[in-house]
Design a protein around this motif. Sequence first.
Motif, PDB file in Angstrom:
ATOM      1  N   GLY A   1       0.817  -1.213   0.000  1.00  0.00           N
ATOM      2  CA  GLY A   1       0.000   0.000   0.000  1.00  0.00           C
ATOM      3  C   GLY A   1       0.846   1.256   0.000  1.00  0.00           C
ATOM      4  N   ALA A   2       1.920   1.256   0.777  1.00  0.00           N
ATOM      5  CA  ALA A   2       2.814   2.416   0.812  1.00  0.00           C
ATOM      6  C   ALA A   2       3.519   2.599  -0.525  1.00  0.00           C
ATOM      7  CB  ALA A   2       3.837   2.257   1.927  1.00  0.00           C
ATOM      8  N   GLY A   3       3.915   1.507  -1.147  1.00  0.00           N
ATOM      9  CA  GLY A   3       4.558   1.601  -2.467  1.00  0.00           C
ATOM     10  C   GLY A   3       3.604   2.115  -3.518  1.00  0.00           C
ATOM     11  N   ALA A   4       2.367   1.676  -3.467  1.00  0.00           N
ATOM     12  CA  ALA A   4       1.369   2.145  -4.438  1.00  0.00           C
ATOM     13  C   ALA A   4       1.064   3.626  -4.252  1.00  0.00           C
ATOM     14  CB  ALA A   4       0.093   1.325  -4.316  1.00  0.00           C
ATOM     15  N   ALA A   5       1.187   4.103  -3.024  1.00  0.00           N
ATOM     16  CA  ALA A   5       0.903   5.511  -2.755  1.00  0.00           C
ATOM     17  C   ALA A   5       1.999   6.437  -3.268  1.00  0.00           C
ATOM     18  CB  ALA A   5       0.717   5.722  -1.256  1.00  0.00           C
ATOM     19  N   LEU A   6       3.130   5.890  -3.675  1.00  0.00           N
ATOM     20  CA  LEU A   6       4.221   6.706  -4.183  1.00  0.00           C
ATOM     21  C   LEU A   6       3.977   7.213  -5.605  1.00  0.00           C
ATOM     22  CD1 LEU A   6       7.257   4.615  -2.911  1.00  0.00           C
ATOM     23  CD2 LEU A   6       6.428   6.777  -1.995  1.00  0.00           C
ATOM     24  N   VAL A   7       2.990   6.642  -6.286  1.00  0.00           N
ATOM     25  CA  VAL A   7       2.759   6.954  -7.699  1.00  0.00           C
ATOM     26  C   VAL A   7       1.371   7.547  -7.871  1.00  0.00           C
ATOM     27  CG1 VAL A   7       2.679   5.935 -10.014  1.00  0.00           C
ATOM     28  CG2 VAL A   7       4.247   5.034  -8.336  1.00  0.00           C
ATOM     29  N   SER A   8       1.224   8.398  -8.871  1.00  0.00           N
ATOM     30  CA  SER A   8      -0.062   9.019  -9.184  1.00  0.00           C
ATOM     31  C   SER A   8      -1.116   7.952  -9.466  1.00  0.00           C
ATOM     32  CB  SER A   8       0.094   9.919 -10.405  1.00  0.00           C
ATOM     33  OG  SER A   8      -1.153  10.338 -10.878  1.00  0.00           O
ATOM     34  N   ARG A   9      -2.349   8.277  -9.135  1.00  0.00           N
ATOM     35  CA  ARG A   9      -3.447   7.329  -9.345  1.00  0.00           C
ATOM     36  C   ARG A   9      -3.778   7.113 -10.819  1.00  0.00           C
ATOM     37  NH1 ARG A   9      -6.879   6.373  -4.734  1.00  0.00           N
ATOM     38  NH2 ARG A   9      -6.117   7.536  -2.965  1.00  0.00           N
ATOM     39  N   SER A  10      -3.300   7.968 -11.694  1.00  0.00           N
ATOM     40  CA  SER A  10      -3.680   7.870 -13.099  1.00  0.00           C
ATOM     41  C   SER A  10      -3.015   6.693 -13.816  1.00  0.00           C
ATOM     42  CB  SER A  10      -3.336   9.171 -13.830  1.00  0.00           C
ATOM     43  OG  SER A  10      -1.942   9.404 -13.772  1.00  0.00           O
ATOM     44  N   ALA A  11      -1.858   6.258 -13.356  1.00  0.00           N
ATOM     45  CA  ALA A  11      -1.140   5.162 -14.013  1.00  0.00           C
ATOM     46  C   ALA A  11      -1.231   3.907 -13.147  1.00  0.00           C
ATOM     47  CB  ALA A  11       0.309   5.555 -14.247  1.00  0.00           C
TER      48      ALA A  11
ATOM     49  N   TRP B   1      -0.980   0.698 -13.874  1.00  0.00           N
ATOM     50  CA  TRP B   1       0.056  -0.312 -14.112  1.00  0.00           C
ATOM     51  C   TRP B   1       1.354   0.084 -13.415  1.00  0.00           C
ATOM     52  CZ3 TRP B   1       4.636   0.980 -16.408  1.00  0.00           C
ATOM     53  CH2 TRP B   1       4.684   2.210 -17.067  1.00  0.00           C
ATOM     54  N   LEU B   2       1.656   1.383 -13.389  1.00  0.00           N
ATOM     55  CA  LEU B   2       2.872   1.845 -12.727  1.00  0.00           C
ATOM     56  C   LEU B   2       2.750   1.714 -11.211  1.00  0.00           C
ATOM     57  CD1 LEU B   2       5.654   3.065 -13.126  1.00  0.00           C
ATOM     58  CD2 LEU B   2       4.600   5.330 -13.064  1.00  0.00           C
ATOM     59  N   ARG B   3       1.561   1.931 -10.679  1.00  0.00           N
ATOM     60  CA  ARG B   3       1.339   1.758  -9.241  1.00  0.00           C
ATOM     61  C   ARG B   3       1.593   0.318  -8.827  1.00  0.00           C
ATOM     62  NH1 ARG B   3      -2.236   5.524  -6.328  1.00  0.00           N
ATOM     63  NH2 ARG B   3      -2.828   3.715  -5.104  1.00  0.00           N
ATOM     64  N   VAL B   4       1.147  -0.629  -9.649  1.00  0.00           N
ATOM     65  CA  VAL B   4       1.344  -2.049  -9.344  1.00  0.00           C
ATOM     66  C   VAL B   4       2.829  -2.395  -9.373  1.00  0.00           C
ATOM     67  CG1 VAL B   4       0.919  -4.386 -10.188  1.00  0.00           C
ATOM     68  CG2 VAL B   4      -0.942  -2.721 -10.133  1.00  0.00           C
ATOM     69  N   VAL B   5       3.538  -1.927 -10.390  1.00  0.00           N
ATOM     70  CA  VAL B   5       4.966  -2.227 -10.513  1.00  0.00           C
ATOM     71  C   VAL B   5       5.746  -1.626  -9.353  1.00  0.00           C
ATOM     72  CG1 VAL B   5       7.025  -1.773 -11.919  1.00  0.00           C
ATOM     73  CG2 VAL B   5       4.914  -2.512 -13.013  1.00  0.00           C
ATOM     74  N   VAL B   6       5.488  -0.366  -9.026  1.00  0.00           N
ATOM     75  CA  VAL B   6       6.206   0.287  -7.931  1.00  0.00           C
ATOM     76  C   VAL B   6       5.864  -0.373  -6.596  1.00  0.00           C
ATOM     77  CG1 VAL B   6       6.435   2.455  -6.647  1.00  0.00           C
ATOM     78  CG2 VAL B   6       6.481   2.475  -9.136  1.00  0.00           C
ATOM     79  N   ALA B   7       4.612  -0.753  -6.396  1.00  0.00           N
ATOM     80  CA  ALA B   7       4.224  -1.409  -5.147  1.00  0.00           C
ATOM     81  C   ALA B   7       4.965  -2.727  -4.961  1.00  0.00           C
ATOM     82  CB  ALA B   7       2.716  -1.634  -5.124  1.00  0.00           C
ATOM     83  N   LEU B   8       5.044  -3.526  -5.998  1.00  0.00           N
ATOM     84  CA  LEU B   8       5.741  -4.812  -5.899  1.00  0.00           C
ATOM     85  C   LEU B   8       7.247  -4.632  -5.741  1.00  0.00           C
ATOM     86  CD1 LEU B   8       3.725  -6.886  -8.512  1.00  0.00           C
ATOM     87  CD2 LEU B   8       3.556  -6.951  -6.022  1.00  0.00           C
ATOM     88  N   CYS B   9       7.813  -3.671  -6.450  1.00  0.00           N
ATOM     89  CA  CYS B   9       9.253  -3.413  -6.320  1.00  0.00           C
ATOM     90  C   CYS B   9       9.595  -2.854  -4.938  1.00  0.00           C
ATOM     91  CB  CYS B   9       9.721  -2.458  -7.410  1.00  0.00           C
ATOM     92  SG  CYS B   9       9.722  -3.210  -9.045  1.00  0.00           S
ATOM     93  N   PHE B  10       8.733  -2.017  -4.395  1.00  0.00           N
ATOM     94  CA  PHE B  10       8.955  -1.481  -3.053  1.00  0.00           C
ATOM     95  C   PHE B  10       8.904  -2.605  -2.021  1.00  0.00           C
ATOM     96  CE2 PHE B  10       7.564   1.000   0.741  1.00  0.00           C
ATOM     97  CZ  PHE B  10       8.678   1.818   0.834  1.00  0.00           C
ATOM     98  N   ALA B  11       7.971  -3.527  -2.184  1.00  0.00           N
ATOM     99  CA  ALA B  11       7.887  -4.675  -1.276  1.00  0.00           C
ATOM    100  C   ALA B  11       9.152  -5.536  -1.375  1.00  0.00           C
ATOM    101  CB  ALA B  11       6.639  -5.502  -1.586  1.00  0.00           C
ATOM    102  N   ALA B  12       9.643  -5.743  -2.588  1.00  0.00           N
ATOM    103  CA  ALA B  12      10.871  -6.523  -2.760  1.00  0.00           C
ATOM    104  C   ALA B  12      12.070  -5.814  -2.141  1.00  0.00           C
ATOM    105  CB  ALA B  12      11.117  -6.774  -4.249  1.00  0.00           C
ATOM    106  N   LEU B  13      12.108  -4.493  -2.239  1.00  0.00           N
ATOM    107  CA  LEU B  13      13.201  -3.727  -1.632  1.00  0.00           C
ATOM    108  C   LEU B  13      13.182  -3.844  -0.114  1.00  0.00           C
ATOM    109  CD1 LEU B  13      15.494  -1.588  -1.832  1.00  0.00           C
ATOM    110  CD2 LEU B  13      13.701   0.131  -1.672  1.00  0.00           C
TER     111      LEU B  13
END
Length: 118
Positions: A48-58, A60-72
């Motif tokens: 959820g925190a990773g998804a909040a880092l990206v604008s709501r308009s994209a 697919w980008l929210r999903v990618v950043v959320a998963l990458c943030f979790a992996a980090l």
Amino acid sequence: MRTGAAAAGLLGGLAWLAAYVLDQTDRAGAADLVGWLGVVLLAVAVVGAGAALVSRSATWLRVVVALCFAALVWSLLALLGGGSGGTGVDALAGAVAAVVSVVVLARRRPSVGSHARE
């Protein structure tokens, strides 16, 4: 989403702290169960925190950043824990997650107007 992620972070952090206490009192079975519950709750919070880092308009980008943030975050915990499997690092991470979650919940802005975001 922000409130749900913060609540999951608070509960997950408290679960990791409880797992540490249970592990110190020789209740390994209960500590493992509470520890895994904390993992699930903290994973929800981190995604959820990773998804909040990206604008709501994209989306697919929210999903990618959320998963990458979790992996980090997972890789940093593995690095700090040194693969020992000890709950000391988990308890410290749980305390940090609980404090950050309380700060996020306390800073919640009131919704005002028709363009209010959550």
